[in-house]
Design a protein around this motif. Structure first.
Motif, PDB file in Angstrom:
ATOM      1  N   LEU A  20       0.560  -0.779  -0.225  1.00 21.09           N
ATOM      2  CA  LEU A  20      -0.156   0.054   0.352  1.00 21.09           C
ATOM      3  C   LEU A  20       0.725   1.417  -0.164  1.00 21.09           C
ATOM      4  CD1 LEU A  20      -2.698   1.709   0.133  1.00 21.09           C
ATOM      5  CD2 LEU A  20      -2.393   0.937   2.717  1.00 21.09           C
ATOM      6  N   PHE A  21       2.048   1.325   0.524  1.00 19.33           N
ATOM      7  CA  PHE A  21       2.903   2.603   0.801  1.00 19.33           C
ATOM      8  C   PHE A  21       3.959   2.783  -0.776  1.00 19.33           C
ATOM      9  CE2 PHE A  21       7.605   4.027   1.447  1.00 19.33           C
ATOM     10  CZ  PHE A  21       7.124   5.068   1.737  1.00 19.33           C
ATOM     11  N   LEU A  22       4.145   1.717  -1.052  1.00 20.92           N
ATOM     12  CA  LEU A  22       4.833   1.547  -2.450  1.00 20.92           C
ATOM     13  C   LEU A  22       3.896   2.258  -3.624  1.00 20.92           C
ATOM     14  CD1 LEU A  22       6.639  -1.635  -2.501  1.00 20.92           C
ATOM     15  CD2 LEU A  22       8.104   0.800  -2.374  1.00 20.92           C
ATOM     16  N   VAL A  23       2.301   1.563  -3.321  1.00 22.98           N
ATOM     17  CA  VAL A  23       1.243   2.510  -4.823  1.00 22.98           C
ATOM     18  C   VAL A  23       1.457   3.790  -4.320  1.00 22.98           C
ATOM     19  CG1 VAL A  23      -1.011   1.716  -5.010  1.00 22.98           C
ATOM     20  CG2 VAL A  23       0.316   0.273  -5.035  1.00 22.98           C
ATOM     21  N   LEU A  24       1.014   4.065  -2.907  1.00 17.87           N
ATOM     22  CA  LEU A  24       0.506   5.529  -3.017  1.00 17.87           C
ATOM     23  C   LEU A  24       2.288   6.289  -3.203  1.00 17.87           C
ATOM     24  CD1 LEU A  24      -1.601   5.175   0.537  1.00 17.87           C
ATOM     25  CD2 LEU A  24      -2.297   5.378  -1.443  1.00 17.87           C
ATOM     26  N   ALA A  25       2.580   6.209  -2.917  1.00 18.76           N
ATOM     27  CA  ALA A  25       4.086   6.837  -3.430  1.00 18.76           C
ATOM     28  C   ALA A  25       3.959   6.442  -4.922  1.00 18.76           C
ATOM     29  CB  ALA A  25       5.659   6.013  -2.177  1.00 18.76           C
ATOM     30  N   GLY A  26       4.903   5.865  -5.711  1.00 12.33           N
ATOM     31  CA  GLY A  26       3.747   5.912  -6.943  1.00 12.33           C
ATOM     32  C   GLY A  26       2.772   6.554  -7.724  1.00 12.33           C
ATOM     33  N   ILE A  27       1.861   6.974  -6.756  1.00 14.81           N
ATOM     34  CA  ILE A  27       1.106   7.780  -7.379  1.00 14.81           C
ATOM     35  C   ILE A  27       1.182   9.102  -7.434  1.00 14.81           C
ATOM     36  CG2 ILE A  27      -1.081   8.417  -7.068  1.00 14.81           C
ATOM     37  CD1 ILE A  27      -2.056   5.912  -6.635  1.00 14.81           C
ATOM     38  N   ARG A  28       1.986   9.576  -5.874  1.00 10.81           N
ATOM     39  CA  ARG A  28       2.395  10.953  -5.511  1.00 10.81           C
ATOM     40  C   ARG A  28       3.287  11.179  -6.954  1.00 10.81           C
ATOM     41  NH1 ARG A  28       4.080  13.648   0.170  1.00 10.81           N
ATOM     42  NH2 ARG A  28       4.878  14.686  -0.478  1.00 10.81           N
ATOM     43  N   LEU A  29       4.251  10.446  -6.782  1.00  8.08           N
ATOM     44  CA  LEU A  29       5.141  10.550  -8.162  1.00  8.08           C
ATOM     45  C   LEU A  29       5.549  10.757  -9.519  1.00  8.08           C
ATOM     46  CD1 LEU A  29       8.731  10.343  -7.990  1.00  8.08           C
ATOM     47  CD2 LEU A  29       8.504   7.954  -8.195  1.00  8.08           C
ATOM     48  N   PHE A  30       3.537   9.853  -9.244  1.00  8.70           N
ATOM     49  CA  PHE A  30       3.230  10.292 -10.801  1.00  8.70           C
ATOM     50  C   PHE A  30       3.246  11.162 -11.143  1.00  8.70           C
ATOM     51  CE2 PHE A  30      -0.275   9.678 -14.453  1.00  8.70           C
ATOM     52  CZ  PHE A  30       0.780   9.212 -15.117  1.00  8.70           C
ATOM     53  N   ARG A  31       2.400  11.671 -10.064  1.00 12.03           N
ATOM     54  CA  ARG A  31       1.441  13.055  -9.875  1.00 12.03           C
ATOM     55  C   ARG A  31       2.519  14.055  -9.967  1.00 12.03           C
ATOM     56  NH1 ARG A  31      -3.811  12.995  -5.485  1.00 12.03           N
ATOM     57  NH2 ARG A  31      -5.269  11.168  -7.221  1.00 12.03           N
ATOM     58  N   GLY A  32       3.516  14.156  -9.734  1.00  7.78           N
ATOM     59  CA  GLY A  32       4.829  14.808  -9.136  1.00  7.78           C
ATOM     60  C   GLY A  32       5.187  15.871 -10.902  1.00  7.78           C
ATOM     61  N   PHE A  33       5.836  13.833 -11.136  1.00  7.64           N
ATOM     62  CA  PHE A  33       6.075  13.875 -12.835  1.00  7.64           C
ATOM     63  C   PHE A  33       4.911  14.539 -13.950  1.00  7.64           C
ATOM     64  CE2 PHE A  33       6.488  11.301 -16.955  1.00  7.64           C
ATOM     65  CZ  PHE A  33       7.539  11.738 -16.936  1.00  7.64           C
ATOM     66  N   MET A  34       3.881  14.340 -13.870  1.00 10.01           N
ATOM     67  CA  MET A  34       2.868  14.799 -14.735  1.00 10.01           C
ATOM     68  C   MET A  34       3.209  16.566 -14.952  1.00 10.01           C
ATOM     69  SD  MET A  34       2.452  12.623 -16.669  1.00 10.01           S
ATOM     70  CE  MET A  34       0.775  13.384 -17.322  1.00 10.01           C
ATOM     71  N   ALA A  35       2.861  17.380 -13.282  1.00 15.75           N
ATOM     72  CA  ALA A  35       3.036  18.410 -13.490  1.00 15.75           C
ATOM     73  C   ALA A  35       4.631  19.085 -13.569  1.00 15.75           C
ATOM     74  CB  ALA A  35       2.395  18.706 -11.702  1.00 15.75           C
ATOM     75  N   VAL A  36       5.511  18.769 -13.431  1.00 15.91           N
ATOM     76  CA  VAL A  36       6.823  19.499 -14.008  1.00 15.91           C
ATOM     77  C   VAL A  36       6.453  18.959 -15.763  1.00 15.91           C
ATOM     78  CG1 VAL A  36       8.979  18.557 -14.435  1.00 15.91           C
ATOM     79  CG2 VAL A  36       7.960  18.546 -11.899  1.00 15.91           C
TER      80      VAL A  36
END
Length: 119
Positions: A20-36
């Motif tokens: 669950l932690f890895l999935v949530l961290a991946g989602i946050r990383l993906f959103r940050g990448f998309m914003a950049v």
């Protein structure tokens, strides 16, 4: 000693929590990448439209006459060389003053008293 089913339950919960932690961290990383990536795309659009715009041509000042340097200047009379140097120095100063006056007129700024040559 704890029963065997407790250890199975404990490791299952730990594995699910890690997943669950890895999935949530991946989602946050993906959103940050998309914003950049979105910001980079906007910056590229602005750069592209700025480069496509018609720019008025620049008017460069004429190249000033300069005295020759090197060996030919070495054999000049010192008084003549000093006079040419002082004349060039005065011309450069006048050119800087004229440019400063024109720039301040263009920007609507007040002039320096020294530039107005009242005294």
């Amino acid at each position: 000693m704890l029963p065997w089913w407790f250890w199975v339950l404990l490791w299952t919960v730990l594995a699910l929590a890690t997943l669950l932690f890895l999935v949530l961290a991946g989602i946050r990383l993906f959103r940050g990448f998309m914003a950049v990536a979105n910001d980079v795309g906007e910056a590229m659009e602005k750069t592209g439209t700025a480069m496509d715009a018609e720019v008025e041509p620049r008017h460069y000042p004429e190249v000033a006459d300069r005295t020759p340097s090197g060996v030919a200047a070495l054999f000049q009379d010192p008084a003549t060389a000093r006079e040419i140097y002082e004349l060039g120095k005065a011309n450069r100063s006048a050119d800087r003053r004229a440019g400063r006056i024109a720039r301040k007129i263009r920007r609507g700024q007040p002039q320096r008293v020294a530039d107005l040559e009242l005294f």
